[in-house]
Design an enzyme around this catalytic site. Sequence first.
Site, short mmCIF file in Angstrom:
data_model
loop_
_atom_site.label_atom_id
_atom_site.label_comp_id
_atom_site.label_asym_id
_atom_site.label_seq_id
_atom_site.Cartn_x
_atom_site.Cartn_y
_atom_site.Cartn_z
N ASP A 164 34.26 -15.17 52.03
CA ASP A 164 34.26 -14.07 53.11
C ASP A 164 34.67 -14.88 54.48
O ASP A 164 35.04 -16.22 54.56
CB ASP A 164 32.62 -14.02 53.54
CG ASP A 164 31.89 -15.06 53.99
OD1 ASP A 164 31.97 -15.86 53.01
OD2 ASP A 164 31.07 -15.07 54.88
N GLU B 121 28.87 -16.98 53.69
CA GLU B 121 28.64 -18.29 54.01
C GLU B 121 28.55 -18.02 55.71
O GLU B 121 28.08 -18.93 56.28
CB GLU B 121 29.86 -19.21 53.65
CG GLU B 121 29.59 -20.37 54.04
CD GLU B 121 30.20 -20.81 55.45
OE1 GLU B 121 30.23 -21.98 56.12
OE2 GLU B 121 31.01 -20.07 56.11
#
Length: 383
Positions: free
Chosen positions: A82, A144
């Site tokens: 991400d 994350e």
Amino acid sequence: MKNKLPPFIEIYRALIATPSISATEEALDQSNADLITLLADWFKDLGFNVEVQPVPGTRNKFNMLASCGQGAGGLLLAGHTDTVPFDDGRWTRDPFTLTEHDGKLYGLGTADMKGFFAFILDALRDVDVTKLKKPLYILATADEETSMAGARYFAETTALRPDCAIIGEPTSLQPVRAHKGHISNAIRIQGQSGHSSDPARGVNAIELMHDAIGHILQLRDNLKERYHYEAFTVPYPTLNLGHIHGGDASNRICACCELHMDIRPLPGMTLNELNGLLNDALAPVNERWPGRLTVDELHPPIPGYECPPNHQLVEVVEKLLGAKTEVVNYCTEAPFIQTLCPTLVLGPGSINQAHQPDEYLETRFIKPTRELITQVIHHFCWH
């Protein structure tokens, strides 16, 4: 087959072109499913077994584990899929188009950290994975940038215990073996509203919060005096009061007050220990005003992290790079992967470019990163 794998720059381009933003705000949050599919197909082409796992408690997010080789131990290379949202209007280039200019590769996720997967895939192009003597694992995680839900879930559920792991966050290829953690809390006080002309008929939440802040600042001083780790530029746990709000009118006794604070603990400090210290600090307020003060997590806590400095992973990487390991103040997924095996944080690009408009990775990192990945695979999976 390996001949199906696109050239390095085309892998990089495809990763950047596949949006995978994670955000606490639902309107901005995106699934990483398309990116996971890209990675899964490429690793299958290289002969890896691939497992894709939904991550519970997320908005259609997935982890991917690619593995090859048999037996115990081996090496885990990990990273997150991400990115943060981009600042619309502040980018001078399309965030989702890989653009090369003046020795830099621009795009959202070039440094933090989709690019790491392009480097892994390119390095594996010349590796015969059927001849590995120990397993090689590639982990791609979700979220994350928000909750670290992907790394948490993987660490909680996997039976894997590699010999060691490397997380490819942008460290400018300087190995990192420790960082602080992060805990963020909301302190909420419920008072009793009333007309300001008669203070005795109410309970002023701002005044109670004033009392609570005094005890929290005492805790800050105690943390600074009691805990030290000299390798950090700020060698003690920090405590910050970041946001406060209370009341709605000058002629009304404040009924509610809310304070947001964070603590950045040193490696070795447990989350239970910190929660105990905070609760002890606020105990006098709770005793005087029972039932009016609560402490709630704003975000899932991240513990501090440290890889043993004498571990073989540290020695090997320091020798390969000719550089000593460092400690940093920002957080990564390392505390969760470290529960499985000794872990270093090491990757191309600079943390200074992360979360910035016109994010980029300098092309000077391409050759040494590819060489480093090849070398650590040879050392930990062929010996």
